[in-house]
Scaffold this active site. Structure first.
Site, PDB file in Angstrom:
ATOM      1  N   ASP A 154      44.000  43.712  54.525  1.00 14.48           N
ATOM      2  CA  ASP A 154      44.912  43.071  53.573  1.00 14.48           C
ATOM      3  C   ASP A 154      46.369  43.201  54.019  1.00 14.48           C
ATOM      4  O   ASP A 154      46.828  44.295  54.361  1.00 14.48           O
ATOM      5  CB  ASP A 154      44.783  43.717  52.198  1.00 14.48           C
ATOM      6  CG  ASP A 154      43.377  43.643  51.622  1.00 14.48           C
ATOM      7  OD1 ASP A 154      42.417  43.800  52.389  1.00 14.48           O
ATOM      8  OD2 ASP A 154      43.258  43.444  50.401  1.00 14.48           O
ATOM      9  N   HIS A 156      48.880  41.070  52.093  1.00 11.97           N
ATOM     10  CA  HIS A 156      49.528  40.833  50.801  1.00 11.97           C
ATOM     11  C   HIS A 156      51.007  40.485  50.923  1.00 11.97           C
ATOM     12  O   HIS A 156      51.864  41.078  50.262  1.00 11.97           O
ATOM     13  CB  HIS A 156      49.341  42.038  49.882  1.00 11.97           C
ATOM     14  CG  HIS A 156      47.972  42.112  49.274  1.00 11.97           C
ATOM     15  ND1 HIS A 156      47.506  41.175  48.381  1.00 11.97           N
ATOM     16  CD2 HIS A 156      46.953  42.989  49.457  1.00 11.97           C
ATOM     17  CE1 HIS A 156      46.278  41.476  48.018  1.00 11.97           C
ATOM     18  NE2 HIS A 156      45.907  42.567  48.672  1.00 11.97           N
ATOM     19  N   ASP A 183      43.128  38.271  52.101  1.00 10.34           N
ATOM     20  CA  ASP A 183      44.241  38.730  51.271  1.00 10.34           C
ATOM     21  C   ASP A 183      45.555  38.700  52.040  1.00 10.34           C
ATOM     22  O   ASP A 183      46.219  39.724  52.266  1.00 10.34           O
ATOM     23  CB  ASP A 183      43.968  40.124  50.708  1.00 10.34           C
ATOM     24  CG  ASP A 183      43.028  40.082  49.507  1.00 10.34           C
ATOM     25  OD1 ASP A 183      42.405  39.035  49.286  1.00 10.34           O
ATOM     26  OD2 ASP A 183      42.917  41.109  48.813  1.00 10.34           O
ATOM     27  N   ASP A 186      50.145  37.249  47.876  1.00  7.21           N
ATOM     28  CA  ASP A 186      50.223  37.925  46.574  1.00  7.21           C
ATOM     29  C   ASP A 186      50.858  39.307  46.686  1.00  7.21           C
ATOM     30  O   ASP A 186      50.596  40.059  47.624  1.00  7.21           O
ATOM     31  CB  ASP A 186      48.863  38.042  45.895  1.00  7.21           C
ATOM     32  CG  ASP A 186      48.469  36.780  45.136  1.00  7.21           C
ATOM     33  OD1 ASP A 186      49.374  36.014  44.778  1.00  7.21           O
ATOM     34  OD2 ASP A 186      47.260  36.567  44.920  1.00  7.21           O
ATOM     35  N   ARG A 187      51.651  39.606  45.689  1.00 13.66           N
ATOM     36  CA  ARG A 187      52.347  40.894  45.527  1.00 13.66           C
ATOM     37  C   ARG A 187      53.540  41.068  46.458  1.00 13.66           C
ATOM     38  O   ARG A 187      54.592  41.476  46.022  1.00 13.66           O
ATOM     39  CB  ARG A 187      51.379  42.068  45.659  1.00 13.66           C
ATOM     40  CG  ARG A 187      50.480  42.222  44.433  1.00 13.66           C
ATOM     41  CD  ARG A 187      49.882  43.608  44.348  1.00 13.66           C
ATOM     42  NE  ARG A 187      49.367  43.850  43.009  1.00 13.66           N
ATOM     43  CZ  ARG A 187      48.704  44.937  42.655  1.00 13.66           C
ATOM     44  NH1 ARG A 187      48.476  45.891  43.546  1.00 13.66           N
ATOM     45  NH2 ARG A 187      48.276  45.108  41.432  1.00 13.66           N
ATOM     46  N   ASN A 215      39.619  37.838  48.307  1.00 13.58           N
ATOM     47  CA  ASN A 215      39.593  37.479  46.885  1.00 13.58           C
ATOM     48  C   ASN A 215      40.925  36.925  46.391  1.00 13.58           C
ATOM     49  O   ASN A 215      40.975  36.288  45.329  1.00 13.58           O
ATOM     50  CB  ASN A 215      39.188  38.692  46.032  1.00 13.58           C
ATOM     51  CG  ASN A 215      40.170  39.834  46.113  1.00 13.58           C
ATOM     52  OD1 ASN A 215      40.501  40.305  47.200  1.00 13.58           O
ATOM     53  ND2 ASN A 215      40.643  40.315  44.980  1.00 13.58           N
ATOM     54  N   HIS A 216      42.012  37.116  47.142  1.00 13.76           N
ATOM     55  CA  HIS A 216      43.298  36.545  46.743  1.00 13.76           C
ATOM     56  C   HIS A 216      43.530  35.153  47.334  1.00 13.76           C
ATOM     57  O   HIS A 216      44.543  34.524  47.007  1.00 13.76           O
ATOM     58  CB  HIS A 216      44.441  37.487  47.131  1.00 13.76           C
ATOM     59  CG  HIS A 216      44.600  38.624  46.173  1.00 13.76           C
ATOM     60  ND1 HIS A 216      45.550  38.645  45.184  1.00 13.76           N
ATOM     61  CD2 HIS A 216      43.896  39.773  46.039  1.00 13.76           C
ATOM     62  CE1 HIS A 216      45.446  39.771  44.492  1.00 13.76           C
ATOM     63  NE2 HIS A 216      44.444  40.473  45.005  1.00 13.76           N
ATOM     64  N   HIS A 265      35.362  40.556  53.650  1.00 19.49           N
ATOM     65  CA  HIS A 265      36.511  41.095  52.927  1.00 19.49           C
ATOM     66  C   HIS A 265      36.130  42.232  51.982  1.00 19.49           C
ATOM     67  O   HIS A 265      36.765  43.290  51.972  1.00 19.49           O
ATOM     68  CB  HIS A 265      37.215  39.999  52.134  1.00 19.49           C
ATOM     69  CG  HIS A 265      38.410  40.513  51.386  1.00 19.49           C
ATOM     70  ND1 HIS A 265      39.565  40.905  52.012  1.00 19.49           N
ATOM     71  CD2 HIS A 265      38.608  40.763  50.063  1.00 19.49           C
ATOM     72  CE1 HIS A 265      40.434  41.349  51.123  1.00 19.49           C
ATOM     73  NE2 HIS A 265      39.872  41.282  49.923  1.00 19.49           N
ATOM     74  N   ARG A 330      37.115  46.541  38.551  1.00 18.64           N
ATOM     75  CA  ARG A 330      37.953  45.402  38.945  1.00 18.64           C
ATOM     76  C   ARG A 330      37.771  44.196  38.023  1.00 18.64           C
ATOM     77  O   ARG A 330      38.627  43.318  37.975  1.00 18.64           O
ATOM     78  CB  ARG A 330      37.619  44.952  40.369  1.00 18.64           C
ATOM     79  CG  ARG A 330      38.056  45.907  41.461  1.00 18.64           C
ATOM     80  CD  ARG A 330      37.785  45.275  42.807  1.00 18.64           C
ATOM     81  NE  ARG A 330      38.007  46.174  43.914  1.00 18.64           N
ATOM     82  CZ  ARG A 330      39.173  46.324  44.546  1.00 18.64           C
ATOM     83  NH1 ARG A 330      40.220  45.642  44.143  1.00 18.64           N
ATOM     84  NH2 ARG A 330      39.280  47.152  45.562  1.00 18.64           N
ATOM     85  N   HIS A 360      39.937  44.979  51.338  1.00 19.26           N
ATOM     86  CA  HIS A 360      39.882  44.818  49.879  1.00 19.26           C
ATOM     87  C   HIS A 360      40.345  46.042  49.095  1.00 19.26           C
ATOM     88  O   HIS A 360      40.848  45.912  47.992  1.00 19.26           O
ATOM     89  CB  HIS A 360      38.441  44.462  49.488  1.00 19.26           C
ATOM     90  CG  HIS A 360      38.237  44.099  48.048  1.00 19.26           C
ATOM     91  ND1 HIS A 360      39.087  43.265  47.367  1.00 19.26           N
ATOM     92  CD2 HIS A 360      37.270  44.463  47.152  1.00 19.26           C
ATOM     93  CE1 HIS A 360      38.639  43.111  46.132  1.00 19.26           C
ATOM     94  NE2 HIS A 360      37.548  43.837  45.971  1.00 19.26           N
TER      95      HIS A 360
END
Length: 521
Positions: A154, A156, A183, A186-187, A215-216, A265, A330, A360
């Site tokens: 990830d 991110h 991923d 995001d963030r 998943n993102h 992932h 989650r 993940h």
């Protein structure tokens, strides 16, 4: 657990709590092991559990946004003209080559500026063509002596970490393949730039760069976690966001290094009898979401495409589970044990394929390994350092021609003032306590004397109601002047405690991102 104890039976209450805690610790050995860990590891584990609780809320928000957008046909409500697009930024040649990637890298290192929208769209279009032609499962040759395969977890939207990785492991080449394991956004503040650079790498080095979906890479999750807001801030273009989500849906679902490793992932399919052929048969481009909504759950069956995608994108390993446990904090996916990993790898049909690599999950050192027995191993690799303020290292895994992968760890330097770990942990705890205040207040009221409870009672109730083993002195914010009013002689005024938590966590602040996402539709 509900506690039906009269106010005058405090001794019985304490005895029952101690008994229940001993029972819980005997049932869940991981909690017993948690007591043995170092203070820093305990605090990181607490932060990670709080982050998972937050993720469950965002999954519910994303599910709501999915249904709301479908009802409102939000995707086409806004009429967008070229004049509305924000213009300016780095322009790249339409014909992309190694020099284009170098130019983009130098620009991002030097200025962190905006990429021209036409150039960004060109990258998206060319990458979409390349990615759409790939199978659901990328097959990668086992590296020969002198060759390497690097797996990146990830990111991110953290450009600092991406640049650090390239500095440490170099660019893709004929003897160096790179797998980015989902991923990407995001963030972080630079999701656009990270995504553009990875897609440009894929276009220029299609046989040496592989991008797995995470998943993102999800049209609804990105609305709940901030990437949609980033697109609107930088380009003011809902249509551009739609184009990006189409690219997300086209990403391969997993990869296999021949006779070495299965790379995904999150996790593995939950249904027994699922084979690699079921994964290969998924029409992945039709799934803009990576999780099952409430409406989906009544329709999905064995080996259904949406369920398979959720399992692979959202699930987590648990070394203390045999088989699988469907419950996960989650809000999507499931927990699977080492024996399940071994069965899955055995079913892939290669005696030497004994490694599963996934991402993940934020881990303290950037990587983690679970020994699944009989030579089978599960590795977690997470490449965003100091993820959401958690203080973790970042890592990548590098496979050579034989043996276990080599972890390469790092920490990037951050500019600007940042909150301390304790402040960030305190903030997450306050949010969780406010969310469950009615449940906690009922239990405190049963045992309180003049609105006072002991510190030990506070800790026991939080353990029973929230499943968190936490000391009150860990919860304390050392800079909070109100603590003297709340705690006196090891007694807590629980009404003052809740009032102060609510002041720190106003409902508008708590739900600001949810409101922003909803009205952004």
């Amino acid at each position: 657990l509900a506690l039906d104890v009269r106010p005058d039976s405090k001794a019985a209450m304490r005895a029952r709590i101690r008994s229940l805690k001993r029972l819980a610790l005997s049932i869940f050995p991981r909690l017993r092991g948690y007591r043995m860990k170092s203070t820093s590891t305990k605090e990181f584990g607490l932060w990670r559990e709080l982050d998972r609780r937050d993720e469950a809320d965002r999954v519910r928000l994303a599910a709501f946004l999915t249904e709301f957008a479908e009802m409102a046909d939000a995707r086409h409500r806004m009429v967008e003209s070229p004049s509305q697009l924000k213009k300016g930024g780095l322009r790249l040649h339409d014909d992309m080559g190694p020099n284009t990637v170098r130019m983009l890298l130098e620009f991002l290192e030097r200025s962190r500026g905006l990429i021209d929208v036409k150039s960004f769209k060109n990258i998206l279009h060319q990458a979409h063509v390349v990615i759409s032609g790939e199978p659901n499962i990328s097959l990668i040759p086992n590296p020969k002596p002198g060759e390497h395969v690097t797996i990146i977890g990830d990111l991110h939207g953290d450009l600092d970490d991406l640049l650090m990785i390239l500095e440490k492991v170099g660019f893709p080449s004929s003897d160096h393949r790179m797998i980015f394991n989902g991923d990407f956004v995001d963030r972080g503040q630079h999701g656009v730039e990270v995504l553009a650079f990875l897609l440009a790498l894929k276009v220029v080095f299609p046989d040496h760069v592989f991008l797995n979906r995470g998943n993102h890479e999800d049209s609804s999750i990105c609305r709940a976690y901030g990437f949609y807001d980033e697109i609107m801030a930088k380009y003011s273009s809902p249509r551009l966001y739609d184009e990006i989500t189409q690219v997300f849906a086209s990403l391969p679902l997993c990869a296999i290094i021949r006779d070495r490793a299965f790379i995904v992932h999150g996790g593995i399919p939950r249904e027994e009898g699922t084979t690699i052929h079921h994964i290969g048969g998924i029409a992945r481009r039709t799934h803009l979401q990576t999780f099952c909504t409430a409406a989906d759950r009544g329709k999905v069956g064995a080996h259904s495409s949406r369920q398979l995608i959720e399992d692979m994108m959202w699930s987590d390993p648990d070394p203390y589970v045999r088989g699988q446990a469907k419950k996960t904090s989650r809000g999507a996916g499931f927990r699977y044990g080492p024996d399940t990993v071994q069965k899955w790898l055995e079913a892939l049909g290669s005696e030497s394929l004994k490694t599963l690599v996934r991402s993940h999950e934020c881990v303290e050192n950037g990587y983690d390994m679970i020994d699944c027995g009989d030579g089978y191993k599960l590795w977690t690799v997470f490449s965003a350092s100091n993820y959401a303020g958690g203080g973790n290292k970042g890592a990548v895994l590098r496979f050579g021609s034989s043996g276990d992968p080599e972890p390469i760890t790092y920490e990037t330097s951050y500019s600007g003032e940042r909150e301390s770990k304790q402040k960030r942990r305190h903030k997450k705890l306050v949010e969780l306590i406010c969310k469950y205040q009615p449940h906690l207040e009922r239990q405190f009221e049963k045992i309180a004397v003049n609105n006072k409870i002991t510190v030990n009672q506070w800790e026991e109730i939080l353990f029973l109601e929230l499943g968190l083993s936490i000391k009150y002195n860990v919860f304390l914010n050392p800079e909070d002047a109100e603590e003297d009013r709340i705690v006196h002689n090891s007694s807590i005024d629980y009404k003052a405690f809740f009032h102060h938590c609510q002041e720190q966590n106003s409902s508008v602040h708590q739900h600001s991102q949810a409101l922003s996402a909803i009205f952004g539709l």
